[in-house]
Design a protein around this motif. Structure first.
Motif, PDB file in Angstrom:
ATOM      1  N   LEU A 329     -32.442  29.499   4.079  1.00  0.00           N
ATOM      2  CA  LEU A 329     -31.348  30.459   4.253  1.00  0.00           C
ATOM      3  C   LEU A 329     -30.016  29.728   4.156  1.00  0.00           C
ATOM      4  N   ASP A 330     -29.219  30.126   3.185  1.00  0.00           N
ATOM      5  CA  ASP A 330     -27.920  29.460   2.994  1.00  0.00           C
ATOM      6  C   ASP A 330     -26.828  30.095   3.841  1.00  0.00           C
ATOM      7  N   SER A 331     -26.598  31.379   3.663  1.00  0.00           N
ATOM      8  CA  SER A 331     -25.452  32.029   4.308  1.00  0.00           C
ATOM      9  C   SER A 331     -25.684  33.529   4.382  1.00  0.00           C
ATOM     10  N   VAL A 332     -24.940  34.166   5.285  1.00  0.00           N
ATOM     11  CA  VAL A 332     -25.095  35.602   5.514  1.00  0.00           C
ATOM     12  C   VAL A 332     -23.725  36.272   5.446  1.00  0.00           C
ATOM     13  N   PHE A 333     -23.638  37.368   4.696  1.00  0.00           N
ATOM     14  CA  PHE A 333     -22.423  38.163   4.572  1.00  0.00           C
ATOM     15  C   PHE A 333     -22.744  39.611   4.923  1.00  0.00           C
ATOM     16  N   GLU A 334     -21.748  40.374   5.327  1.00  0.00           N
ATOM     17  CA  GLU A 334     -21.927  41.807   5.473  1.00  0.00           C
ATOM     18  C   GLU A 334     -21.879  42.458   4.097  1.00  0.00           C
ATOM     19  N   LEU A 335     -22.495  43.625   3.985  1.00  0.00           N
ATOM     20  CA  LEU A 335     -22.570  44.322   2.704  1.00  0.00           C
ATOM     21  C   LEU A 335     -21.196  44.512   2.084  1.00  0.00           C
ATOM     22  N   LYS A 336     -20.217  44.860   2.885  1.00  0.00           N
ATOM     23  CA  LYS A 336     -18.876  45.122   2.345  1.00  0.00           C
ATOM     24  C   LYS A 336     -18.231  43.863   1.773  1.00  0.00           C
ATOM     25  N   ASP A 337     -18.772  42.697   2.122  1.00  0.00           N
ATOM     26  CA  ASP A 337     -18.226  41.432   1.625  1.00  0.00           C
ATOM     27  C   ASP A 337     -19.051  40.872   0.462  1.00  0.00           C
ATOM     28  N   VAL A 338     -19.669  41.756  -0.292  1.00  0.00           N
ATOM     29  CA  VAL A 338     -20.549  41.324  -1.384  1.00  0.00           C
ATOM     30  C   VAL A 338     -19.794  40.481  -2.415  1.00  0.00           C
ATOM     31  N   GLY A 339     -18.505  40.755  -2.602  1.00  0.00           N
ATOM     32  CA  GLY A 339     -17.734  39.967  -3.562  1.00  0.00           C
ATOM     33  C   GLY A 339     -17.687  38.502  -3.189  1.00  0.00           C
ATOM     34  N   ALA A 340     -17.492  38.204  -1.912  1.00  0.00           N
ATOM     35  CA  ALA A 340     -17.471  36.814  -1.450  1.00  0.00           C
ATOM     36  C   ALA A 340     -18.846  36.175  -1.599  1.00  0.00           C
ATOM     37  N   ALA A 341     -19.896  36.961  -1.358  1.00  0.00           N
ATOM     38  CA  ALA A 341     -21.251  36.443  -1.520  1.00  0.00           C
ATOM     39  C   ALA A 341     -21.528  36.092  -2.979  1.00  0.00           C
ATOM     40  N   HIS A 342     -21.095  36.956  -3.894  1.00  0.00           N
ATOM     41  CA  HIS A 342     -21.258  36.670  -5.324  1.00  0.00           C
ATOM     42  C   HIS A 342     -20.447  35.442  -5.729  1.00  0.00           C
ATOM     43  N   GLN A 343     -19.265  35.309  -5.154  1.00  0.00           N
ATOM     44  CA  GLN A 343     -18.444  34.153  -5.482  1.00  0.00           C
ATOM     45  C   GLN A 343     -19.141  32.862  -5.080  1.00  0.00           C
ATOM     46  N   ARG A 344     -19.829  32.886  -3.926  1.00  0.00           N
ATOM     47  CA  ARG A 344     -20.576  31.692  -3.483  1.00  0.00           C
ATOM     48  C   ARG A 344     -21.684  31.348  -4.475  1.00  0.00           C
ATOM     49  N   MET A 345     -22.371  32.366  -4.966  1.00  0.00           N
ATOM     50  CA  MET A 345     -23.386  32.109  -5.993  1.00  0.00           C
ATOM     51  C   MET A 345     -22.744  31.621  -7.280  1.00  0.00           C
ATOM     52  N   GLU A 346     -21.681  32.274  -7.690  1.00  0.00           N
ATOM     53  CA  GLU A 346     -21.009  31.932  -8.945  1.00  0.00           C
ATOM     54  C   GLU A 346     -20.532  30.487  -8.937  1.00  0.00           C
ATOM     55  N   ASP A 347     -20.077  30.020  -7.790  1.00  0.00           N
ATOM     56  CA  ASP A 347     -19.564  28.651  -7.659  1.00  0.00           C
ATOM     57  C   ASP A 347     -20.664  27.610  -7.473  1.00  0.00           C
ATOM     58  N   CYS A 348     -21.922  28.063  -7.440  1.00  0.00           N
ATOM     59  CA  CYS A 348     -23.066  27.162  -7.192  1.00  0.00           C
ATOM     60  C   CYS A 348     -22.888  26.404  -5.877  1.00  0.00           C
ATOM     61  N   ALA A 349     -22.260  27.067  -4.911  1.00  0.00           N
ATOM     62  CA  ALA A 349     -22.039  26.442  -3.609  1.00  0.00           C
ATOM     63  C   ALA A 349     -23.236  26.606  -2.686  1.00  0.00           C
ATOM     64  N   ALA A 350     -24.077  27.591  -2.965  1.00  0.00           N
ATOM     65  CA  ALA A 350     -25.202  27.887  -2.082  1.00  0.00           C
ATOM     66  C   ALA A 350     -26.308  26.852  -2.221  1.00  0.00           C
ATOM     67  N   CYS A 351     -27.037  26.674  -1.137  1.00  0.00           N
ATOM     68  CA  CYS A 351     -28.227  25.822  -1.133  1.00  0.00           C
ATOM     69  C   CYS A 351     -29.304  26.624  -0.413  1.00  0.00           C
ATOM     70  N   GLY A 352     -30.000  27.471  -1.146  1.00  0.00           N
ATOM     71  CA  GLY A 352     -30.922  28.426  -0.566  1.00  0.00           C
ATOM     72  C   GLY A 352     -30.421  29.833  -0.828  1.00  0.00           C
ATOM     73  N   LYS A 353     -30.954  30.786  -0.079  1.00  0.00           N
ATOM     74  CA  LYS A 353     -30.673  32.206  -0.336  1.00  0.00           C
ATOM     75  C   LYS A 353     -29.408  32.680   0.355  1.00  0.00           C
ATOM     76  N   VAL A 354     -28.594  33.420  -0.401  1.00  0.00           N
ATOM     77  CA  VAL A 354     -27.442  34.128   0.142  1.00  0.00           C
ATOM     78  C   VAL A 354     -27.903  35.544   0.470  1.00  0.00           C
ATOM     79  N   VAL A 355     -27.612  35.985   1.685  1.00  0.00           N
ATOM     80  CA  VAL A 355     -28.138  37.263   2.186  1.00  0.00           C
ATOM     81  C   VAL A 355     -26.996  38.189   2.585  1.00  0.00           C
ATOM     82  N   LEU A 356     -27.172  39.479   2.305  1.00  0.00           N
ATOM     83  CA  LEU A 356     -26.267  40.513   2.777  1.00  0.00           C
ATOM     84  C   LEU A 356     -26.922  41.246   3.929  1.00  0.00           C
TER      85      LEU A 356
END
Length: 359
Positions: A329-356
């Motif tokens: 598990l990398d990080s957790v965001f609220e549904l309304k913050d999906v843009g920030a979650a996508h940005q984390r994936m886009e930047d290849c910053a995650a290490c594991g799953k990003v969850v809403l």
């Protein structure tokens, strides 16, 4: 959209894809509190109250409304269309809110479900509710009552894709050497976890030195940086014996220069990841030889019963501490913050799953 009738019942919160391809990612989405809540299209469907959503790289493509293949519709291939649904999202965990009479589920069951690709036959999982065909829905077992929704949301597709690629597609044996190329993705980390539990020797790669320790903590026997892979012989020198299985997650562009050369004669390369976002390769690229088998594994190929056993087993192992949430598990965001979650994936910053989390 779907050919079946689906008259909405009430409203729900949802994130809709209103401006595909916009920048930054948050500009693509609109958070709504009055989106129509779906109803069951047939007795074969369940309505699920979603509690968490695991994000997938394919949703970066969906966010940009890029073309999809009919094969990505899986059991809904007859519903193929090029129009992206207003709600994207491939997987979810939650509770059955309404169960069709032919599903075998009941209200309150804790479940995981998934649908594929960027142009699914119906709305996806970035919402409070979704409908799901019973052949794409699995019970998570009693252990799920003791595991948080954020952790459950990081399990389903990453785990099943890794397990299926290694042990169904590649038929990896417990004593085999496995090389996971692109191991800090959700599938990669689950690959490390399940391969080590089966007794494999695991070599993992990453582009970022900051992620080396997490791979080691997950159980990787050796971690190699992508910069060291200019010479495929590096992997052969690390391995105590020949590399039997390569789990290729970076993408098609890595098959010729890396995946095939490091695999032993008679070994298997399983391609099931597109971290590099290269979705096509030229015909006749010449990366497949008679000495090595190349196979593609996707969650479209699942054996329904086997997937259920693997999912419920993994939840039990998370509950008992065999699989640590910190490993996948990398990080957790609220549904309304999906843009920030996508940005984390886009930047290849995650290490594991990003969850809403869907509140």
């Amino acid at each position: 959209m779907p050919s079946w009738d689906n008259v909405p019942k009430g409203t729900m919160c949802a994130v809709t894809l209103t401006s595909p391809g916009s920048s930054p990612p948050a500009a693509c989405f609109t958070y709504k509190t009055d989106y129509p809540r779906p109803s069951l299209p047939s007795p074969k469907f369940c309505l699920v109250r979603i509690h968490a959503v695991g994000l997938n790289r394919a949703e970066l493509r969906a966010r940009n409304a890029e073309p999809v293949s009919p094969v990505e519709f899986g059991i809904f291939k007859d519903e193929f269309h090029n129009q992206c649904p207003l709600i994207i999202g491939e997987e979810f965990v939650g509770e059955v809110s309404e169960a069709g009479s032919e599903t075998g589920f009941k209200v309150g069951d804790r479940v995981a479900g998934w649908a594929y690709g960027g142009g699914k036959a119906y709305d996806g999982s970035y919402a409070q509710y979704t409908i799901c065909h019973h052949r794409r829905l699995w019970k998570l077992g009693d252990a799920a009552k003791e595991v948080g929704w954020d952790v459950l949301g990081a399990i389903p597709m990453g785990l099943w894709t890794a397990y299926g690629a290694l042990f169904l597609a590649a038929e990896t044996e417990p004593s085999d050497v496995v090389f996971i190329h692109g191991a800090t993705s959700s599938v990669g980390l689950w690959g490390v976890l399940v391969a080590k539990e089966k007794g494999c020797y695991v070599i993992a790669s990453t582009r970022q030195e900051s992620k080396v320790q997490k791979l080691k903590a997950a159980g990787a026997d050796w971690v190699v940086l992508e910069s060291e892979l200019q010479d495929p012989q590096v992997i052969m020198k690390i391995a105590a014996k020949d590399v039997n299985t390569v789990l290729e997650l970076v993408g098609l562009e890595a098959l010729g220069p890396i995946s095939m050369p490091v695999t032993t004669r008679g070994g298997t390369v399983v391609k099931c990841g597109i971290l590099g976002k290269v979705w096509q390769m030229p015909v006749g690229a010449g990366v497949v030889t008679a000495m090595r088998k190349l196979t593609t594994f996707t969650t479209l190929d699942e054996d329904y019963d086997e997937a259920g056993r693997v999912l419920a087993g993994a939840v039990e192992k998370v509950r008992s501490g065999i699989y640590k949430k910190e490993a996948f598990l990398d990080s957790v965001f609220e549904l309304k913050d999906v843009g920030a979650a996508h940005q984390r994936m886009e930047d290849c910053a995650a290490c594991g799953k990003v969850v809403l989390l869907v509140l």
